[in-house]
Scaffold this motif. Structure first.
Motif, PDB file in Angstrom:
ATOM      1  N   ARG A 144      12.613  49.850  19.776  1.00 33.17           N
ATOM      2  CA  ARG A 144      12.529  50.643  18.544  1.00 33.17           C
ATOM      3  C   ARG A 144      13.576  50.141  17.567  1.00 33.17           C
ATOM      4  NH1 ARG A 144      11.579  56.827  19.691  1.00 33.17           N
ATOM      5  NH2 ARG A 144      11.052  56.634  17.513  1.00 33.17           N
ATOM      6  N   ARG A 145      13.190  50.048  16.320  1.00 32.95           N
ATOM      7  CA  ARG A 145      14.109  49.568  15.277  1.00 32.95           C
ATOM      8  C   ARG A 145      14.965  50.734  14.781  1.00 32.95           C
ATOM      9  NH1 ARG A 145       9.191  46.428  13.582  1.00 32.95           N
ATOM     10  NH2 ARG A 145       9.627  44.359  14.397  1.00 32.95           N
ATOM     11  N   LEU A 146      16.268  50.567  14.925  1.00 36.14           N
ATOM     12  CA  LEU A 146      17.251  51.601  14.633  1.00 36.14           C
ATOM     13  C   LEU A 146      18.150  51.140  13.493  1.00 36.14           C
ATOM     14  CD1 LEU A 146      19.009  54.145  15.467  1.00 36.14           C
ATOM     15  CD2 LEU A 146      20.191  52.586  17.033  1.00 36.14           C
TER      16      LEU A 146
ATOM     17  N   ARG B  87      16.492  47.987  18.791  1.00 35.54           N
ATOM     18  CA  ARG B  87      16.942  46.816  18.026  1.00 35.54           C
ATOM     19  C   ARG B  87      17.708  47.358  16.819  1.00 35.54           C
ATOM     20  NH1 ARG B  87      12.357  43.437  15.999  1.00 35.54           N
ATOM     21  NH2 ARG B  87      12.081  43.126  18.222  1.00 35.54           N
ATOM     22  N   PRO B  88      19.060  47.383  16.907  1.00 36.69           N
ATOM     23  CA  PRO B  88      19.840  47.984  15.829  1.00 36.69           C
ATOM     24  C   PRO B  88      20.050  47.045  14.639  1.00 36.69           C
ATOM     25  CG  PRO B  88      21.296  47.247  17.563  1.00 36.69           C
ATOM     26  CD  PRO B  88      19.888  46.986  18.042  1.00 36.69           C
ATOM     27  N   HIS B  89      20.194  47.645  13.477  1.00 36.54           N
ATOM     28  CA  HIS B  89      20.632  46.985  12.250  1.00 36.54           C
ATOM     29  C   HIS B  89      21.601  47.959  11.598  1.00 36.54           C
ATOM     30  CE1 HIS B  89      20.480  44.399   8.714  1.00 36.54           C
ATOM     31  NE2 HIS B  89      20.439  45.508   8.000  1.00 36.54           N
ATOM     32  N   VAL B  90      22.724  47.464  11.095  1.00 39.02           N
ATOM     33  CA  VAL B  90      23.720  48.335  10.482  1.00 39.02           C
ATOM     34  C   VAL B  90      23.673  48.176   8.970  1.00 39.02           C
ATOM     35  CG1 VAL B  90      26.205  48.797  10.255  1.00 39.02           C
ATOM     36  CG2 VAL B  90      25.219  48.331  12.509  1.00 39.02           C
ATOM     37  N   ALA B  91      23.691  49.306   8.262  1.00 42.70           N
ATOM     38  CA  ALA B  91      23.777  49.330   6.802  1.00 42.70           C
ATOM     39  C   ALA B  91      25.115  49.949   6.427  1.00 42.70           C
ATOM     40  CB  ALA B  91      22.628  50.133   6.205  1.00 42.70           C
ATOM     41  N   LEU B  92      25.944  49.189   5.737  1.00 43.11           N
ATOM     42  CA  LEU B  92      27.252  49.661   5.292  1.00 43.11           C
ATOM     43  C   LEU B  92      27.170  50.034   3.818  1.00 43.11           C
ATOM     44  CD1 LEU B  92      29.463  46.869   6.906  1.00 43.11           C
ATOM     45  CD2 LEU B  92      28.946  49.124   7.846  1.00 43.11           C
ATOM     46  N   LEU B  93      27.723  51.187   3.453  1.00 37.26           N
ATOM     47  CA  LEU B  93      27.747  51.608   2.055  1.00 37.26           C
ATOM     48  C   LEU B  93      29.033  51.142   1.377  1.00 37.26           C
ATOM     49  CD1 LEU B  93      26.217  55.187   2.398  1.00 37.26           C
ATOM     50  CD2 LEU B  93      25.105  53.086   1.594  1.00 37.26           C
ATOM     51  N   ALA B  94      29.504  49.983   1.781  1.00 43.95           N
ATOM     52  CA  ALA B  94      30.674  49.316   1.207  1.00 43.95           C
ATOM     53  C   ALA B  94      30.676  47.898   1.773  1.00 43.95           C
ATOM     54  CB  ALA B  94      31.957  50.046   1.580  1.00 43.95           C
ATOM     55  N   GLN B  95      31.530  47.071   1.228  1.00 46.29           N
ATOM     56  CA  GLN B  95      31.653  45.704   1.718  1.00 46.29           C
ATOM     57  C   GLN B  95      33.055  45.511   2.276  1.00 46.29           C
ATOM     58  OE1 GLN B  95      30.498  43.846  -1.951  1.00 46.29           O
ATOM     59  NE2 GLN B  95      28.355  43.783  -1.358  1.00 46.29           N
TER      60      GLN B  95
ATOM     61  N   ARG C 215      12.258  46.433   7.127  1.00 43.64           N
ATOM     62  CA  ARG C 215      12.614  46.155   8.518  1.00 43.64           C
ATOM     63  C   ARG C 215      11.798  46.978   9.512  1.00 43.64           C
ATOM     64  NH1 ARG C 215      16.764  43.232  10.009  1.00 43.64           N
ATOM     65  NH2 ARG C 215      17.965  42.204   8.392  1.00 43.64           N
ATOM     66  N   GLY C 216      10.933  47.833   9.033  1.00 43.85           N
ATOM     67  CA  GLY C 216      10.117  48.654   9.932  1.00 43.85           C
ATOM     68  C   GLY C 216      10.951  49.615  10.760  1.00 43.85           C
ATOM     69  N   ILE C 217      11.996  50.179  10.168  1.00 41.20           N
ATOM     70  CA  ILE C 217      12.913  51.065  10.882  1.00 41.20           C
ATOM     71  C   ILE C 217      12.176  52.328  11.325  1.00 41.20           C
ATOM     72  CG2 ILE C 217      14.995  52.503  10.625  1.00 41.20           C
ATOM     73  CD1 ILE C 217      15.582  49.451  10.751  1.00 41.20           C
ATOM     74  N   GLU C 218      12.424  52.737  12.578  1.00 38.10           N
ATOM     75  CA  GLU C 218      11.787  53.921  13.151  1.00 38.10           C
ATOM     76  C   GLU C 218      12.753  55.089  13.331  1.00 38.10           C
ATOM     77  OE1 GLU C 218       9.043  52.523  16.501  1.00 38.10           O
ATOM     78  OE2 GLU C 218      10.449  50.851  16.182  1.00 38.10           O
ATOM     79  N   LEU C 219      14.050  54.796  13.364  1.00 40.93           N
ATOM     80  CA  LEU C 219      15.050  55.833  13.614  1.00 40.93           C
ATOM     81  C   LEU C 219      16.303  55.503  12.816  1.00 40.93           C
ATOM     82  CD1 LEU C 219      15.836  58.347  15.348  1.00 40.93           C
ATOM     83  CD2 LEU C 219      16.651  56.752  17.087  1.00 40.93           C
ATOM     84  N   LEU C 220      16.853  56.515  12.144  1.00 41.21           N
ATOM     85  CA  LEU C 220      18.063  56.373  11.337  1.00 41.21           C
ATOM     86  C   LEU C 220      19.187  57.143  12.001  1.00 41.21           C
ATOM     87  CD1 LEU C 220      19.511  55.618   8.640  1.00 41.21           C
ATOM     88  CD2 LEU C 220      18.515  57.712   7.684  1.00 41.21           C
TER      89      LEU C 220
ATOM     90  N   LEU D  81      12.117  60.607   1.666  1.00 40.25           N
ATOM     91  CA  LEU D  81      11.327  59.590   0.972  1.00 40.25           C
ATOM     92  C   LEU D  81      10.532  58.676   1.907  1.00 40.25           C
ATOM     93  CD1 LEU D  81      13.999  58.649  -1.712  1.00 40.25           C
ATOM     94  CD2 LEU D  81      11.885  59.952  -2.076  1.00 40.25           C
ATOM     95  N   THR D  82      10.978  58.528   3.157  1.00 40.89           N
ATOM     96  CA  THR D  82      10.324  57.573   4.066  1.00 40.89           C
ATOM     97  C   THR D  82       9.645  58.225   5.262  1.00 40.89           C
ATOM     98  OG1 THR D  82      12.303  57.263   5.419  1.00 40.89           O
ATOM     99  CG2 THR D  82      12.014  55.779   3.505  1.00 40.89           C
ATOM    100  N   GLY D  83      10.078  59.419   5.640  1.00 39.80           N
ATOM    101  CA  GLY D  83       9.546  60.060   6.837  1.00 39.80           C
ATOM    102  C   GLY D  83      10.163  59.544   8.121  1.00 39.80           C
ATOM    103  N   VAL D  84      11.163  58.665   8.030  1.00 36.77           N
ATOM    104  CA  VAL D  84      11.816  58.126   9.224  1.00 36.77           C
ATOM    105  C   VAL D  84      12.589  59.246   9.924  1.00 36.77           C
ATOM    106  CG1 VAL D  84      13.973  57.388   8.102  1.00 36.77           C
ATOM    107  CG2 VAL D  84      13.162  56.159  10.098  1.00 36.77           C
ATOM    108  N   ARG D  85      12.619  59.211  11.237  1.00 34.49           N
ATOM    109  CA  ARG D  85      13.384  60.192  12.002  1.00 34.49           C
ATOM    110  C   ARG D  85      14.863  59.873  11.879  1.00 34.49           C
ATOM    111  NH1 ARG D  85       9.909  61.290  17.481  1.00 34.49           N
ATOM    112  NH2 ARG D  85       8.147  62.222  16.403  1.00 34.49           N
ATOM    113  N   GLU D  86      15.685  60.933  11.869  1.00 36.51           N
ATOM    114  CA  GLU D  86      17.126  60.764  11.708  1.00 36.51           C
ATOM    115  C   GLU D  86      17.868  61.410  12.865  1.00 36.51           C
ATOM    116  OE1 GLU D  86      18.731  62.628   8.228  1.00 36.51           O
ATOM    117  OE2 GLU D  86      20.722  61.783   8.546  1.00 36.51           O
TER     118      GLU D  86
END
Length: 185
Positions: free
Chosen positions: A25-27, A56-64, A106-111, A128-133
């Motif tokens: 699952r894409r996380l 399969r994780p991917h990280v999104a940072l709200l800063a650099q 990325r086809g993310i399924e879980l946030l 907006l996306t319906g993705v599970r959180e």
């Protein structure tokens, strides 16, 4: 029987075959900062212990910042958005749009969110996306709650969410029978 690329093959004489392995699952793991702190150590530990055959994780940072390199060193992909304040409406709207595109591309399924800012963003993105959180409450909310804390609390009703509370295993607005990530279907 021999195994090839996650699928089982059996000679007809055996009369059975194992079901194909479910794809991971894409996380998306959403973090509000890009420097190491206590909550980020928890996130890095989560990534280290995550069963990569299931997620399969991917990280999104709200800063650099340097946290991106630490995430990459774990073999996890990462994306960064420029740092901004939630009260800067234009920047917040751009960040929400960026997250929505990231989830769709990325086809993310879980946030996975942890902390007030990411819970707030996650609620909007979920709407907006319906993705599970999956909510992870690392710090107890302040008393009295701030305006953003009150918005975050309302975000729990904007869609499907489950949460991890400080000092508690999983909880949710409705019982969903989960004790941890390993219980997700």
């Amino acid at each position: 029987a021999t195994v090839d690329e996650g699928r089982s093959r059996s000679p007809k004489s055996e009369g059975f075959a194992l079901a194909p392995a479910a794809p991971p699952r894409r996380l998306l793991v959403l973090e509000p900062v890009a420097e190491r702190g206590g909550a980020q150590v928890v996130m890095l530990d989560l990534l280290r212990g995550l069963d990569r055959s299931r997620f399969r994780p991917h990280v999104a940072l709200l800063a650099q910042g340097p946290l991106a390199d630490e995430v990459l060193s774990l073999g996890v992909s990462v994306s960064s958005f420029p740092a901004h304040r939630v009260r800067t409406v234009g920047a917040t709207a751009r960040a929400i749009g960026w997250l929505v595109r990231l989830i769709r591309e990325r086809g993310i399924e879980l946030l996975h969110t942890q902390g007030t800012k990411t819970h707030f963003y996650g609620g909007l993105v979920r709407l907006l996306t319906g993705v599970r959180e999956l909510w992870h409450l690392y710090d107890p909310p302040p008393d009295p709650p701030t305006f953003i804390d009150r918005l975050r609390d309302q975000a729990a009703y904007w869609g499907w969410s489950i949460g991890v509370d400080y000092g508690e295993p999983f909880f949710s607005r409705e019982s969903i029978g989960l004790r941890g990530l390993s219980d997700l279907p």
